[in-house]
Motif scaffolding. Structure first.
Motif, PDB file in Angstrom:
ATOM      1  N   ILE A   7       0.855  -1.184   0.000  1.00 56.83           N
ATOM      2  CA  ILE A   7       0.000   0.000   0.000  1.00 56.83           C
ATOM      3  C   ILE A   7       0.891   1.235   0.000  1.00 56.83           C
ATOM      4  N   ALA A   8       0.688   2.096  -0.976  1.00 52.23           N
ATOM      5  CA  ALA A   8       1.526   3.289  -1.106  1.00 52.23           C
ATOM      6  C   ALA A   8       1.150   4.322  -0.049  1.00 52.23           C
ATOM      7  N   PRO A   9       2.136   5.018   0.512  1.00 49.12           N
ATOM      8  CA  PRO A   9       1.839   6.108   1.458  1.00 49.12           C
ATOM      9  C   PRO A   9       0.894   7.122   0.816  1.00 49.12           C
ATOM     10  N   GLY A  10      -0.109   7.515   1.569  1.00 49.65           N
ATOM     11  CA  GLY A  10      -1.093   8.456   1.043  1.00 49.65           C
ATOM     12  C   GLY A  10      -2.330   7.784   0.466  1.00 49.65           C
ATOM     13  N   ALA A  11      -2.274   6.464   0.245  1.00 46.01           N
ATOM     14  CA  ALA A  11      -3.416   5.763  -0.339  1.00 46.01           C
ATOM     15  C   ALA A  11      -4.560   5.603   0.658  1.00 46.01           C
ATOM     16  N   LEU A  12      -4.244   5.628   1.956  1.00 50.71           N
ATOM     17  CA  LEU A  12      -5.243   5.485   3.001  1.00 50.71           C
ATOM     18  C   LEU A  12      -5.172   6.684   3.938  1.00 50.71           C
ATOM     19  N   THR A  13      -6.305   7.044   4.498  1.00 44.11           N
ATOM     20  CA  THR A  13      -6.342   8.157   5.447  1.00 44.11           C
ATOM     21  C   THR A  13      -7.230   7.800   6.623  1.00 44.11           C
ATOM     22  N   ILE A  14      -6.967   8.441   7.747  1.00 46.85           N
ATOM     23  CA  ILE A  14      -7.789   8.249   8.942  1.00 46.85           C
ATOM     24  C   ILE A  14      -9.197   8.782   8.694  1.00 46.85           C
ATOM     25  N   GLY A  15     -10.188   8.019   9.141  1.00 46.92           N
ATOM     26  CA  GLY A  15     -11.564   8.489   9.061  1.00 46.92           C
ATOM     27  C   GLY A  15     -12.312   8.096   7.813  1.00 46.92           C
ATOM     28  N   ARG A  16     -11.642   7.430   6.837  1.00 47.73           N
ATOM     29  CA  ARG A  16     -12.305   7.012   5.609  1.00 47.73           C
ATOM     30  C   ARG A  16     -12.333   5.496   5.525  1.00 47.73           C
ATOM     31  N   PRO A  17     -13.412   4.932   4.978  1.00 47.77           N
ATOM     32  CA  PRO A  17     -13.461   3.465   4.834  1.00 47.77           C
ATOM     33  C   PRO A  17     -12.368   2.961   3.891  1.00 47.77           C
ATOM     34  N   LEU A  18     -11.830   1.789   4.201  1.00 45.24           N
ATOM     35  CA  LEU A  18     -10.865   1.172   3.290  1.00 45.24           C
ATOM     36  C   LEU A  18     -11.543   0.902   1.953  1.00 45.24           C
ATOM     37  N   GLY A  27      -0.929 -13.371   2.375  1.00 46.51           N
ATOM     38  CA  GLY A  27      -2.262 -13.470   1.794  1.00 46.51           C
ATOM     39  C   GLY A  27      -3.382 -13.618   2.789  1.00 46.51           C
ATOM     40  N   ASN A  28      -3.100 -13.458   4.074  1.00 42.21           N
ATOM     41  CA  ASN A  28      -4.147 -13.514   5.096  1.00 42.21           C
ATOM     42  C   ASN A  28      -4.859 -12.170   5.181  1.00 42.21           C
ATOM     43  N   ARG A  29      -6.181 -12.200   5.171  1.00 44.63           N
ATOM     44  CA  ARG A  29      -6.937 -10.956   5.239  1.00 44.63           C
ATOM     45  C   ARG A  29      -6.788 -10.328   6.622  1.00 44.63           C
ATOM     46  N   LEU A  30      -6.332  -9.085   6.644  1.00 42.35           N
ATOM     47  CA  LEU A  30      -6.201  -8.345   7.900  1.00 42.35           C
ATOM     48  C   LEU A  30      -7.456  -7.531   8.203  1.00 42.35           C
ATOM     49  N   LEU A  31      -7.967  -6.834   7.173  1.00 39.09           N
ATOM     50  CA  LEU A  31      -9.124  -5.963   7.352  1.00 39.09           C
ATOM     51  C   LEU A  31      -9.996  -6.027   6.105  1.00 39.09           C
ATOM     52  N   CYS A  32     -11.297  -5.904   6.302  1.00 46.66           N
ATOM     53  CA  CYS A  32     -12.232  -5.927   5.181  1.00 46.66           C
ATOM     54  C   CYS A  32     -12.496  -4.517   4.655  1.00 46.66           C
ATOM     55  N   GLN A  33     -12.878  -4.454   3.399  1.00 42.67           N
ATOM     56  CA  GLN A  33     -13.331  -3.192   2.831  1.00 42.67           C
ATOM     57  C   GLN A  33     -14.412  -2.598   3.728  1.00 42.67           C
ATOM     58  N   GLY A  34     -14.342  -1.277   3.938  1.00 40.68           N
ATOM     59  CA  GLY A  34     -15.319  -0.609   4.787  1.00 40.68           C
ATOM     60  C   GLY A  34     -14.828  -0.352   6.193  1.00 40.68           C
ATOM     61  N   TYR A  35     -13.704  -1.027   6.584  1.00 36.92           N
ATOM     62  CA  TYR A  35     -13.129  -0.748   7.904  1.00 36.92           C
ATOM     63  C   TYR A  35     -12.548   0.663   7.901  1.00 36.92           C
ATOM     64  N   VAL A  36     -12.740   1.374   8.992  1.00 32.90           N
ATOM     65  CA  VAL A  36     -12.278   2.760   9.085  1.00 32.90           C
ATOM     66  C   VAL A  36     -11.084   2.849  10.034  1.00 32.90           C
ATOM     67  N   ILE A  37      -9.971   3.361   9.537  1.00 29.42           N
ATOM     68  CA  ILE A  37      -8.768   3.539  10.343  1.00 29.42           C
ATOM     69  C   ILE A  37      -9.007   4.685  11.326  1.00 29.42           C
ATOM     70  N   GLN A  38      -8.689   4.438  12.599  1.00 32.43           N
ATOM     71  CA  GLN A  38      -9.002   5.409  13.647  1.00 32.43           C
ATOM     72  C   GLN A  38      -7.799   6.208  14.130  1.00 32.43           C
ATOM     73  N   THR A  39      -6.589   5.627  14.054  1.00 33.94           N
ATOM     74  CA  THR A  39      -5.427   6.285  14.664  1.00 33.94           C
ATOM     75  C   THR A  39      -4.221   6.277  13.726  1.00 33.94           C
ATOM     76  N   ASP A  40      -3.245   7.128  14.040  1.00 33.71           N
ATOM     77  CA  ASP A  40      -1.994   7.163  13.274  1.00 33.71           C
ATOM     78  C   ASP A  40      -1.240   5.845  13.394  1.00 33.71           C
ATOM     79  N   THR A  41      -1.311   5.221  14.568  1.00 34.34           N
ATOM     80  CA  THR A  41      -0.621   3.943  14.775  1.00 34.34           C
ATOM     81  C   THR A  41      -1.173   2.872  13.848  1.00 34.34           C
TER      82      THR A  41
END
Length: 376
Positions: A7-18, A27-41
């Motif tokens: 994932i390129a830096p800038g492609a994701l932002t806090i507060g927006r759905p994946l 290849g293990n799924r970590l997060l599903c589409q629609g999950y919202v990132i909450q923190t910088d960490t």
């Protein structure tokens, strides 16, 4: 999985759905589409460990349309495909590649099928991802809105197809600078204004260089910043001199701008945006075109969050049908806790009426496919 990329830096932002599912390197799924990132960490961890799966868009064949149904055209799972296909198509146009026309037509056809079979879900995409979309996301939104407005307006199907291709390519000349311009919190300088005013002709020039030869498409692109009152550009056209397709594209762009956050202003809620659109029928557009958009949106468009009379918070999933609805899937219970299995509410029923729009700074995480009833 060798087809996963970082994932390129800038492609994701806090507060927006994946926009897509996120995997680890194995290849293990970590997060599903629609999950919202909450923190910088969380964001840093995703950039370090996360991967996604770019795919070439799969365009259903013509003879499968009648039997395809909504299950075969899930706009949420196809969203990353649309974005990937758009980037590839615009890059092909910019480089003058001979397959540019087919790429553009295939993407326009894919959006057409999504909007035909799943109009509420397609419209929901625009609102779920409108917090801070990239230029490529905005262009996909233009294509979706043009499809829906044009049908409500009564445009013939061949013209809708050309309009969609115009919507996907009209801002080609702005792609390299649009995200930077949107991030500015100061008045544009003369050079930046010149780039903006010249972009229709530059986009047309790039399309012609690939061998595309469609005068209607070129006219739509050339005129999509003209206004019925003569105050637009580049030629100050007015009234019937402007193609209705150009006005539909202009209105789609304007609506997305209204509900999108910019560095220099907050995003509007849909109620405020609807009021402005209603006022546009007084001179800037043919009255029937803003009216068509208002009919497409309804009072509460799919993808917007609302608080119900019983204090539940839900996401609008469907517009009214035969005096019922709009329909919502509840995300939070009256105490503010997440529902594990979101239930459906018909907001026309007593106790489930809409009390107000909800405008959270950070969207709640949602499984879009499950909420809209698509197989997972």
């Amino acid at each position: 999985m060798s087809n996963l990329v970082r994932i390129a830096p800038g492609a994701l932002t806090i507060g927006r759905p994946l926009p897509w599912d996120v995997f680890d390197a194995d290849g293990n799924r970590l997060l599903c589409q629609g999950y919202v990132i909450q923190t910088d960490t969380q964001l840093e961890q995703l950039f370090e460990r996360g991967r996604f799966k770019p795919r070439v868009i799969d365009v259903p064949q013509e003879d499968s349309e009648a039997s395809g149904g909504e299950a075969r055209c899930n706009p949420f799972t196809r969203y990353p495909d649309y974005l990937h296909a758009l980037e590839a198509a615009l890059a092909a146009i910019a480089k003058g590649q001979p397959d540019a026309r087919k790429r553009l037509q295939d993407l326009a056809h894919a959006l057409e099928q999504a909007c035909s079979s799943s109009p509420d879900s397609s419209l929901a995409l625009v609102h779920l991802y409108s917090v801070g979309p990239t230029i490529h996301e905005q262009i996909i939104f233009y294509g979706i809105l043009c499809q829906l407005i044009a049908r409500k307006f009564g445009l013939e199907e061949p013209r809708i197809s050309i309009l969609t291709q115009a919507a996907l390519s009209a801002n080609l000349a702005l792609v390299s600078v649009a995200d930077k311009l949107n991030a500015l919190n100061k008045v544009l300088n003369s050079e930046q204004r010149r780039v903006i005013r010249k972009h229709p002709q530059r986009s047309i020039h790039a399309l012609k260089a690939t061998g595309i030869d469609n005068e209607l498409m070129f006219t739509i692109i050339a005129q999509h910043h003209e206004q019925a009152d003569g105050k637009g550009y580049p030629d100050g056209l007015s009234g019937a001199d402007i193609r209705p397709e150009a006005e539909i594209l202009a209105l789609a762009e304007r609506y997305v701008a209204m509900i999108t956050k910019r560095a220099y202003r907050k995003r509007m809620n849909v109620t405020a945006a609807r009021k402005l659109i209603a006022n546009l029928a007084d001179g800037s557009f043919r009255p029937a075109i803003p009216k068509a958009l208002l009919q497409v949106l309804g009072e509460y468009p799919p993808g917007t969050l609302v608080r119900l009379e019983n204090n539940e918070v839900g996401v609008i999933t469907g517009r009214p049908v035969r005096a019922r609805g709009p329909f919502a899937r509840v995300v939070f219970d009256p105490s503010g806790n997440n529902y594990e299995n979101p239930g459906e509410r018909d907001t026309s029923e007593p106790g489930f009426g809409i009390r107000a729009l909800e405008e959270p700074d950070i969207m709640p995480s949602m499984n879009f496919s499950r909420i809209w009833g698509f197989p997972e």
